[in-house]
Design a protein around this motif. Structure first.
Motif: not given
Lengths: 271, 540
Positions: B4-8, B80-87, B90-93
């Protein structure tokens, strides 16, 4: 690896972790609550419990000492920034009727031609406080005191709301606008004088402080001198007396002349 | 394994973007308050800027760095892939929304209360709601870190949790609990008044609640830096972590003793008993322990790198260190600033010594040196280290990076040393204006001018930092390989359950909070007649 293996006295990490933490807590508590209180020879404690309560900050009633007798009345008005902040139309109307008797000095439109304060658009809390103080005798004036002494609380609130409602009009004696003198904009920090503008407009406004733009120069000068001499004393905690006493006669003149020369509509800019 | 590079990247870019704005405001404040600036004539503008600077630098910037870095650690340390990417998004926004909601009233001059809130001063309710949203957004991250670790444990029963993740989750738990103090203050006291439901506020109780947050928050800011010391620096300079257990013990100690010490911020407050002040002071002294352990372990790890590179002698090995490596440079600068800042901190936590510098510019100098210096310079290092893995492009301009780090170090020293000095001379903090023409404070004019020049050096360095990152987004593509963390001399195979889980230490943290804060908060809350009328910002 379950919580049962962790939170058990057979786990040395648990025993040591909890033991050391508890030991540090107990030792610091003994030092903080017993040793150090008694290490202050200038404080007397009845017993250990007394010392512990003192160190824990248990609220204690102060010994009942009679307040020193006041020979002069002090202001008893309590103002908050929301005092009279939402007047009703009825209150303003009643105030307008009552204000008929003020017009002889303060002018029919709330703008004075007699070196009395202009009241049109003055903050309600300010008029409210001064009328209360005139009524209680905390502030006295040969002309104002007899007018105020018979006012009810309701009438004072109505008058305040009415004058606050009136538009701020230009003063009667226009003079060229003067530049801001140091005392208004910087104060005199080393003499403990805050800038006039930090409470009375130009920089900021504080609850209970009137705006001064366009007020009579003679009136403002007289009030500062009265504060300095202690003749006027309805300022809470001596805030104005302390300032006026430290001001030079020149600064008093500069401040009065500056505010008198300002048009009152600039007040709005900082509201 | 960074999926999830975009998230980071989103977290880092937002963090460093708002950092750039707040840094500019900070430099302007230094300038306008100094003898080289002309007096503003309106102190409200100064406090407006100060509120924005503090809110961004204290709440938004470090939280976003910790979150972005935390997601990166979770994915790469646990493989391990991040669990809860949508959450996570949501935290970011939520943080984006909260920041915007808080900044608008500040910009309008309706919330010039400074980031420490200072009741009975009350600003616009949306400012506080914005701060609450930022905190709620970060709590989502706390939950996700915990869940990801749990998922990994299920898949790897009995295995040692990688050090980076162990520390990362410890930091998140510390933040979750320390934020409760400010949350209680906001929800129970300030917001009801700001929303007009109440007109009085218990300022003393509010200050005690805030002290709950205010000191441990510093250790939350510190966590990414310490994680970088242990798990990035030794790998980046070709060494090994001297002791994995020592690292775990340091993070555990932070968890336990960072919390129950905040009352050393209220030494001058009459509403707190002297006994509690003493206990908090003693526990504050304990918090130096994990830092000393860390300095020892990291120096030993660095020595390993030097000896592997052929270093000899008692101190001769220092010469063989890779001084042209930005990570080495950042670590050295960070340690020097940590040393001076830590020494100043020992003065602040001592009841008697504090009396001479309480509420002076010394304090501002102190926390800028520790946070802005020792901590933030490692944030830069973390970003430089992660960037090629996040963008898939190489950071080529090492010389520019070194210049940036040097400028930040020099700028911070030039800013904060004179700042401490004028504090000792008695200059108060939180002042918008000083009349340096007056003979009584004229001798301080030189120190304050130096500080302001330091502020501009820092601004230059901050701009360079953003330039390096932006250029890194457009550099030629290069595969940086998998992201790795430092390996210990003795890699842990089996770790005792107490050093592999957080439950015991979280329990101790909460227990110490109850013993050290319970009584003062209860008495203040139950004592009647302690509230004062609120003072609304911008009200007549």
């Amino acid at each position: 690896m379950s919580a049962r293996d962790l939170f058990t006295f057979s786990n040395p990490h648990f025993t040591r972790g909890v033991g050391i933490t508890a030991a540090i807590l107990v030792v610091t508590a003994i030092v903080g609550f017993i040793v150090l209180p008694f290490a202050q020879p200038w404080v007397q404690f009845a017993n250990v419990w007394d010392a512990i309560c003192s160190a824990a900050g248990v609220p204690q009633r102060a010994a009942s000492v009679a307040a020193p007798a006041q020979d002069k009345r002090l202001s008893e008005v309590v103002l908050t920034s929301s005092t009279l902040s939402r007047p009703s139309q009825e209150a303003i109307g009643r105030g307008a009727t009552l204000a008929q008797r003020c017009a002889i000095c303060h002018g029919p439109t709330g703008v004075s031609r007699a070196d009395s304060p202009n009241l049109a658009g003055q903050y309600a809390a300010v008029i409210y406080k001064e009328l209360h103080d005139f009524r209680s005798g905390a502030r006295t004036n040969a002309v104002m005191s007899p007018f105020a002494v018979n006012l009810t609380d309701q009438e004072i609130a109505d008058l305040s709301n009415y004058y606050a409602y009136l538009p701020r009009l230009p003063a009667y004696h226009p003079t060229p606008q003067l530049p801001k003198p140091n005392i208004v904009i910087f104060g005199a920090p080393m003499r403990g004088i805050a800038p006039c503008g930090s409470c009375h407009g130009s920089l900021d406004n504080k609850t209970g402080s009137p705006w001064l733009e366009g007020q009579s120069e003679a009136y403002m000068k007289a009030q500062l001198q009265a504060f300095a001499s202690g003749e006027r004393r309805n300022d809470i905690s001596q805030q104005m007396r302390n300032i006026a006493r430290a001001m030079t006669p020149q600064e008093i003149e500069q401040a009065a002349a500056y505010y008198a020369s300002q048009p009152p509509d600039v007040v709005k800019a900082v509201d | 394994m960074l999926v999830n590079r975009k998230l980071i990247l989103a977290h880092f870019w937002l963090a460093f973007g708002v950092f750039g704005i707040a840094l500019t405001l900070g430099a302007w404040q230094m300038f306008i308050r100094s003898p080289i600036g002309t007096w503003l004539s309106n102190p409200e503008l100064y406090y407006r800027s100060l509120t924005a600077h503090g809110t961004v630098m204290g709440y938004v910037f470090p939280t976003l760095v910790a979150m972005g870095f935390g997601y990166a650690i979770s994915e790469s340390a646990l493989q391990q892939r991040l669990v809860g990417v949508r959450w996570a998004w949501a935290g970011f926004w939520l943080i984006v929304a909260g920041s915007i909601m808080a900044v608008i009233p500040i910009a309008l001059g309706r919330a010039s209360v400074l980031y420490t809130f200072y009741p009975p001063l009350i600003g616009n309710v949306f400012y506080y709601l914005g701060v609450v949203l930022v905190v709620v957004g970060s709590w989502i991250w706390v939950a996700l870190m915990s869940i990801n670790l749990r998922v990994w444990r299920k898949a790897n029963p009995g295995a040692a949790v990688p050090l980076a993740m162990f520390a990362n989750v410890a930091g998140s738990y510390l933040w979750a609990w320390t934020a409760v103090g400010a949350a209680l203050e906001l929800l129970l006291q300030i917001i009801p008044v700001a929303a007009g439901l109440k007109a009085t506020i218990d300022a003393g109780l509010a200050r005690v609640f805030f002290s709950w947050t205010l000191h441990a928050i510093v250790y939350f800011w510190l966590m990414p830096t310490y994680i970088a010391y242990y798990t990035i620096v030794p790998r980046a300079i070709g060494g090994r972590v001297y002791s994995d257990s020592m690292a775990r013990i340091s993070f555990i100690l932070f968890l336990v003793v960072a919390m129950p010490i905040g009352m050393h911020h209220t030494f001058a407050d009459p509403q707190v008993g002297a006994g509690f002040k003493f206990i908090h002071s003693a526990f504050t002294a304990l918090v130096a322990l994990p830092t000393l352990l860390t300095v020892f372990t990291i120096c030993a790890s660095v020595e390993i790198a030097a000896r592997l590179r052929g270093g000899r002698g008692m101190f001769g090995w220092i010469k063989t260190l890779p001084w042209d490596n930005p990570m080495m440079l950042a670590l050295a600068f960070s340690f020097v600033m940590l040393g001076f800042g830590g020494a100043g901190g020992l003065i602040n936590m001592s009841y008697q010594l504090d009396a001479s510098i309480h509420n002076t510019q010394w304090i501002t100098g102190h926390f800028h040196l520790i946070f802005g210096g020792a901590i933030v310079i490692m944030y830069f290092a973390i970003a430089y280290d992660l960037w090629p893995h996040l963008t898939g492009r190489e950071l080529i301009d090492l010389r520019l990076i070194r210049t940036q780090l040097w400028l930040w170090f020099i700028g911070m020293i030039v800013t904060t040393f004179p700042w401490h000095w004028v504090g000792i001379l008695g200059m108060p903090r939180r002042m918008a204006y000083f009349d340096f023409g007056d003979p009584a404070i004229a001798p301080q004019a030189l120190s304050v001018t130096l500080s302001a020049i330091g502020g501009f050096i820092l601004l230059t360095s901050g701009i360079l930092f953003l330039v390096v990152l932006a250029r890194g987004m457009r550099a030629p593509q290069a595969d940086a390989g998998p992201y790795r963390f430092a390996v210990a001399v003795h890699q842990p195979v089996i770790v005792p359950v107490a050093l592999n889980t957080h439950a015991l230490w979280v329990a101790l943290m909460i227990a110490l909070t109850l013993t050290n804060y319970g009584y003062p908060i209860l008495t203040l809350a139950l004592t009647e007649g302690t509230s004062v009328p609120a003072v609304y910002v911008g009200a007549q």
